[in-house]
Design an enzyme around this catalytic site. Structure first.
Site, short mmCIF file in Angstrom:
data_model
loop_
_atom_site.label_atom_id
_atom_site.label_comp_id
_atom_site.label_asym_id
_atom_site.label_seq_id
_atom_site.Cartn_x
_atom_site.Cartn_y
_atom_site.Cartn_z
N LEU A 16 21.25 15.85 17.03
CA LEU A 16 21.82 15.94 15.68
C LEU A 16 20.82 15.54 14.61
O LEU A 16 20.08 14.57 14.76
CB LEU A 16 23.05 15.03 15.59
N GLU B 180 20.32 15.69 9.99
CA GLU B 180 21.10 15.48 8.76
C GLU B 180 22.03 16.67 8.46
O GLU B 180 23.08 16.51 7.85
CB GLU B 180 20.11 15.21 7.61
N GLY B 181 21.63 17.86 8.90
CA GLY B 181 22.49 19.04 8.71
C GLY B 181 23.81 18.87 9.45
O GLY B 181 24.89 19.07 8.89
N HIS B 182 23.72 18.47 10.73
CA HIS B 182 24.94 18.20 11.49
C HIS B 182 25.76 17.08 10.84
O HIS B 182 26.99 17.15 10.76
CB HIS B 182 24.61 17.78 12.93
N GLY C 23 27.24 25.38 9.96
CA GLY C 23 26.15 25.43 8.99
C GLY C 23 25.69 26.86 8.73
O GLY C 23 25.58 27.66 9.66
N LEU C 24 25.39 27.14 7.46
CA LEU C 24 24.98 28.49 7.09
C LEU C 24 23.53 28.80 7.44
O LEU C 24 23.08 29.93 7.23
CB LEU C 24 25.23 28.74 5.60
N ASP D 254 22.69 29.14 10.35
CA ASP D 254 23.03 30.18 11.33
C ASP D 254 24.05 31.12 10.70
O ASP D 254 25.20 31.20 11.13
CB ASP D 254 23.58 29.53 12.60
N SER E 157 16.49 21.77 11.62
CA SER E 157 16.81 22.42 12.88
C SER E 157 16.40 21.49 14.01
O SER E 157 15.38 20.81 13.93
CB SER E 157 16.03 23.73 13.01
#
Lengths: 287, 287
Positions: A34, A36-38, A148-149, A151, A186
């Protein structure tokens, strides 16, 4: 926060919650490692849901032969710290044999949307994604699921699946998070050497250039935009372009011109050494 | 009993039931033109469930080109009488555009089990079945779903799908119902001319012969059984055999001999004129 390994235990914990509470169940499916995006997905889920469920499962079905299933980065201890700090209530961490006790004979396939971009580069990838996400939705039965965008194609595929199969869940797309210098976050960034990491900045730079280009021109051809981005990325000697493509969004149909669509996606996949990175920007067109 | 045409209305009626009651939701999906076989599924559901939901939907996705989608028999008025008498609470009768508002891009496919029997004769049929049943399961979210074993391959396919995709529903297979003279009940029996109807009796007779044959012999070859059945059916001049096949059940793998499996299915599909009938018997093997 509770860590759960079996489907039966997870189901019983969630139905216990449902029996005792009126709040909604928010779900963040991930492959772990994980960042910061998660965490931003979990915080969003926390702000909207009574119960926040995170899954961590590296799904073999969505990796092709020769891809990085075996070496996909894993760090359970740190994942659990990130999850707890971001507000997860339940962390579901099944083994491969818990998710696939027998070889699966059932495939969920989304056509059309999966023929381009990563679907073309990674045959079978989105069948694996759609199949495991539908399994996870059946196990968790969430009210909302957060994706998340970065993907973006995955989000489009899952939204199409949810619509076509009448899955009783709302998909909440969330913005891509970036490092300070612009690189999209990522789990795979950890693979990059120092030099690759430095050169990978061309990706977000190229997307910024594309954004400016579109803002300055009411009419443009997809090819102009693709050329602009391709030539900037090509300035990085280590970059090997898989694709740079402009499509209508969220249909992922070919983009003809701005009279036929309000929104486009400029999506790219580029390899640095063995590491394949993806990034994209979704642009509203001026009319 | 309430008749409901929209997905939204059905969902709100079922969730209202769930809010106010502890009973389970039982579901009987059908294509209508209800006969005593369907009524037996509804009565079974009635005996086990707090809320009994029947769906009537002739699903275009599971009919091939040249099959009988357009002329599939329909009789809503009589269906509603049968449903009410057998104890249905909600009857869901969506239009094709309610179920498929846009062309569906998502397919649920079950491999292996669908390569033989009707799957071989009707390519794409079971993809259509699996896709619509998964849609209906997502709409109704039943605790139990009741299916007739006349469509034994369908039951095997749906059980495999439920297992592979972790669908939170229990599949309850129910015995085939027969007319007094032995013909398996089917909505398609109405297509038969008097002479075809008479000759169609060879099907259940052949299955009875097969049952006796297996009971009298601990060891036998699949081909012996197939030959016995085929030659009895061939005694009816109007019968055109599509398939007569012995497989292990419920795996639908090739049957080698009784040391490898406890249970076999002898399944057949035979045309009388334009009408294709199916029937089967599931046999426990003596050890």
């Amino acid at each position: 926060m509770e860590v759960i390994h079996s489907i039966a235990d997870l189901r019983s914990r969630i139905s216990e919650y449902r029996r005792k509470n009126d709040g909604s169940v928010g779900f963040v499916p991930t492959m772990g490692y994980l960042h910061e995006g998660h965490a931003s997905l979990l915080r969003k889920a926390r702000s909207q849901s009574g119960l926040v469920v995170l899954s961590i499962f590296v799904n073999p079905l969505q990796f092709g032969p020769g891809e990085d299933f075996e070496r996909y980065p894993r760090n359970t201890e740190r994942d659990l710290e990130v999850a707890e700090a971001a507000g997860a209530d339940l962390v579901f961490m099944p083994t491969v044999s818990e998710m696939y006790p027998t070889p699966t004979r059932t495939t969920v396939a989304v056509s059309g949307l999966t023929s381009r971009l990563c679907g073309a580069s990674r045959p079978g990838h989105f069948d694996g994604v759609a199949t495991v996400v539908s399994k996870l939705f059946h196990i968790v039965q969430p009210d909302q699921a957060f994706f998340g965008l970065k993907d973006a194609q995955q989000v489009a595929v899952i939204q199409q699946m949810v619509q076509d199969l009448n899955l009783p869940v709302e998909i909440v797309p969330c913005p891509t998070l970036r490092e300070k210098d612009g690189l999209a976050m990522s789990s795979r960034n950890v693979y990059l050497s120092d030099e690759e990491r430095k050169q990978a900045l061309v990706l977000s730079q190229a997307l910024d250039k594309a954004k400016e280009f579109v803002q300055s021109r009411p009419n443009f051809h997809a090819a102009e935009l693709e050329n602009l981005v391709t030539s900037h990325i090509a300035s990085a000697p280590l970059a090997v372009i898989d694709y740079v493509e402009v499509l209508a969004f969220p249909s992922l149909e070919p983009f003809e011109n701005s009279t036929h669509t309000d929104s486009i996606i400029l999506a790219l996949a580029v390899k640095f050494g063995k590491t394949r990175l993806i990034d994209n920007v979704i642009l509203q067109l001026r009319k």
